[in-house]
Write a protein that holds these residues in place. Sequence first.
Motif, PDB file in Angstrom:
ATOM      1  N   GLY A 241      49.253  18.386  31.659  1.00  0.00           N
ATOM      2  CA  GLY A 241      50.698  18.085  32.193  1.00  0.00           C
ATOM      3  C   GLY A 241      51.395  17.620  31.280  1.00  0.00           C
ATOM      4  O   GLY A 241      50.979  16.571  30.257  1.00  0.00           O
ATOM      5  N   LYS A 242      52.871  17.268  31.665  1.00  0.00           N
ATOM      6  CA  LYS A 242      53.652  16.687  30.784  1.00  0.00           C
ATOM      7  C   LYS A 242      53.607  15.053  30.517  1.00  0.00           C
ATOM      8  O   LYS A 242      53.578  14.552  29.507  1.00  0.00           O
ATOM      9  N   ASP A 243      53.041  14.590  31.559  1.00  0.00           N
ATOM     10  CA  ASP A 243      52.730  13.208  31.700  1.00  0.00           C
ATOM     11  C   ASP A 243      51.724  12.509  30.634  1.00  0.00           C
ATOM     12  O   ASP A 243      51.696  11.668  29.861  1.00  0.00           O
ATOM     13  N   SER A 244      50.400  13.168  30.769  1.00  0.00           N
ATOM     14  CA  SER A 244      49.400  12.825  29.916  1.00  0.00           C
ATOM     15  C   SER A 244      49.549  13.161  28.600  1.00  0.00           C
ATOM     16  O   SER A 244      49.058  12.321  27.439  1.00  0.00           O
ATOM     17  N   TYR A 245      50.087  14.223  28.387  1.00  0.00           N
ATOM     18  CA  TYR A 245      50.775  14.433  26.991  1.00  0.00           C
ATOM     19  C   TYR A 245      51.703  13.404  26.347  1.00  0.00           C
ATOM     20  O   TYR A 245      51.371  12.945  25.039  1.00  0.00           O
ATOM     21  N   THR A 246      52.400  13.048  27.141  1.00  0.00           N
ATOM     22  CA  THR A 246      53.627  12.140  26.725  1.00  0.00           C
ATOM     23  C   THR A 246      52.800  10.759  26.416  1.00  0.00           C
ATOM     24  O   THR A 246      52.974   9.962  25.625  1.00  0.00           O
ATOM     25  N   LEU A 247      51.923  10.363  27.306  1.00  0.00           N
ATOM     26  CA  LEU A 247      51.177   9.090  27.333  1.00  0.00           C
ATOM     27  C   LEU A 247      50.295   9.159  26.165  1.00  0.00           C
ATOM     28  O   LEU A 247      50.217   8.048  25.322  1.00  0.00           O
ATOM     29  N   LEU A 248      49.735  10.235  25.821  1.00  0.00           N
ATOM     30  CA  LEU A 248      48.995  10.203  24.310  1.00  0.00           C
ATOM     31  C   LEU A 248      49.949  10.092  22.908  1.00  0.00           C
ATOM     32  O   LEU A 248      49.386   9.563  22.203  1.00  0.00           O
TER      33      LEU A 248
ATOM     34  N   PRO B 226      40.029  29.005  38.017  1.00  0.00           N
ATOM     35  CA  PRO B 226      39.978  30.368  37.546  1.00  0.00           C
ATOM     36  C   PRO B 226      41.024  30.387  36.371  1.00  0.00           C
ATOM     37  O   PRO B 226      42.261  29.920  36.681  1.00  0.00           O
ATOM     38  N   GLY B 227      40.893  30.991  35.543  1.00  0.00           N
ATOM     39  CA  GLY B 227      41.823  31.256  34.317  1.00  0.00           C
ATOM     40  C   GLY B 227      42.378  30.157  33.529  1.00  0.00           C
ATOM     41  O   GLY B 227      43.308  30.085  32.968  1.00  0.00           O
ATOM     42  N   PHE B 228      41.338  29.096  33.768  1.00  0.00           N
ATOM     43  CA  PHE B 228      41.914  27.716  33.029  1.00  0.00           C
ATOM     44  C   PHE B 228      41.770  28.034  31.663  1.00  0.00           C
ATOM     45  O   PHE B 228      40.608  28.515  30.985  1.00  0.00           O
ATOM     46  N   PRO B 229      42.876  27.751  30.750  1.00  0.00           N
ATOM     47  CA  PRO B 229      42.787  28.058  29.250  1.00  0.00           C
ATOM     48  C   PRO B 229      42.000  27.106  28.502  1.00  0.00           C
ATOM     49  O   PRO B 229      42.588  25.955  28.127  1.00  0.00           O
ATOM     50  N   LYS B 230      40.675  27.218  28.157  1.00  0.00           N
ATOM     51  CA  LYS B 230      40.106  26.510  27.516  1.00  0.00           C
ATOM     52  C   LYS B 230      40.164  26.008  26.027  1.00  0.00           C
ATOM     53  O   LYS B 230      39.858  24.932  25.663  1.00  0.00           O
ATOM     54  N   ASP B 231      41.135  26.927  25.224  1.00  0.00           N
ATOM     55  CA  ASP B 231      41.482  26.606  23.978  1.00  0.00           C
ATOM     56  C   ASP B 231      42.874  25.897  23.646  1.00  0.00           C
ATOM     57  O   ASP B 231      42.974  25.459  22.800  1.00  0.00           O
TER      58      ASP B 231
ATOM     59  N   PRO C 204      52.239  22.531  25.427  1.00  0.00           N
ATOM     60  CA  PRO C 204      51.414  23.665  26.158  1.00  0.00           C
ATOM     61  C   PRO C 204      50.934  23.074  27.261  1.00  0.00           C
ATOM     62  O   PRO C 204      49.712  22.970  27.539  1.00  0.00           O
ATOM     63  N   ILE C 205      51.867  23.441  28.468  1.00  0.00           N
ATOM     64  CA  ILE C 205      51.527  22.776  29.815  1.00  0.00           C
ATOM     65  C   ILE C 205      50.421  23.733  30.370  1.00  0.00           C
ATOM     66  O   ILE C 205      50.678  24.938  30.419  1.00  0.00           O
ATOM     67  N   ILE C 206      49.410  23.039  30.967  1.00  0.00           N
ATOM     68  CA  ILE C 206      48.318  23.821  31.806  1.00  0.00           C
ATOM     69  C   ILE C 206      48.567  23.497  33.162  1.00  0.00           C
ATOM     70  O   ILE C 206      48.527  22.544  33.715  1.00  0.00           O
ATOM     71  N   PRO C 207      48.952  24.612  33.927  1.00  0.00           N
ATOM     72  CA  PRO C 207      49.450  24.320  35.525  1.00  0.00           C
ATOM     73  C   PRO C 207      48.079  24.109  36.033  1.00  0.00           C
ATOM     74  O   PRO C 207      47.068  24.384  35.999  1.00  0.00           O
ATOM     75  N   CYS C 208      48.292  23.525  37.165  1.00  0.00           N
ATOM     76  CA  CYS C 208      47.027  23.027  38.021  1.00  0.00           C
ATOM     77  C   CYS C 208      47.186  23.955  39.348  1.00  0.00           C
ATOM     78  O   CYS C 208      48.453  24.086  40.108  1.00  0.00           O
ATOM     79  N   ASN C 209      46.158  24.726  39.749  1.00  0.00           N
ATOM     80  CA  ASN C 209      45.997  25.829  40.781  1.00  0.00           C
ATOM     81  C   ASN C 209      45.483  24.933  42.184  1.00  0.00           C
ATOM     82  O   ASN C 209      45.170  25.556  42.940  1.00  0.00           O
TER      83      ASN C 209
END
Length: 294
Positions: free
Chosen positions: A46-53, A79-84, A203-208
């Motif tokens: 998500g946006k927060d952890s990307y920014t933190l890094l 389901p559908g988590f983009p591992k790459d 590259p945001i990964i949404p949480c289901n």
Amino acid sequence: MTQPASSPPADLSRLFSPIVKGVGQAIGDYRMIEDGDRVMVCLSGGKDSYTLLDVLLHLQKRAPVDFELVAVNLDQGQPGFPKDVLPRHLKELGVRFDALAEDTYSVVKEKTPEGKTTCALCSRLRRGILYGHARTIGATKIALGHHRDDILETLFMNLFFGARLKAMPPKLQSDDGTNVVIRPLAYVAEADIIRYAQARAFPIIPCNLCGSQENLQRKVVGEMLEGWEREHPGRLNNILRALTRVTPSHLLDRDLFDFAALSVTPAEGDRGFDTESYPEREFLNGLEELSLLG
């Protein structure tokens, strides 16, 4: 290609600056990072952890203390988590990272009654896995991406629905007693993170799980806070500042203050309405980057 966080392009500098400033002050105020620390940065996608890094990578090159960063992501079996996605982003940044996999998604879906929120169980399972990995890699600090608005939402959630005056601390000992959890974004407004994250095109990964629930009271509280800030700019920083300036004798907690022991002629008297006696600790004023971790 993703631009290195340590040297943001010119058009990002204006957006990055207030975030760095807020993180630097929070780290300094609470001694979040010290010389020799190995900091495990938890990435959700998500946006927060990307920014933190990005900010921690920036400070790592400029701070007067030496510390190590290890990025960690937990694939919870959604389901559908983009591992790459995260590995590719982190490789481009040149960051050491560990990719963990544990199917907590199925457990949460099975154990959570229909219509109930998944947050409590999901976070507890995730926390246990991350704490265990922190022990494995010898991390001394676990960095989470909660920001100012998260802290204030937690304050009002506890106030409205838990009848407790309790927020989210910027630094605490982990549940298992083996790590210190830090929240370097504690002073950073979510709006600043949103603008920066959009400009960086993370590259945001949404949480289901939690991210897809529309019936969360936290969302209602968040909308309330957003409305306050629109109508009265600066109100949220004032509320945050109030959390650092508590007068126990003017609350009602008998464990926090010994009301029973008060006499007719108290030694100090009532100072609750006296002229401000706190040392000046204005948020985000006059901070220089070289002092960020000093």
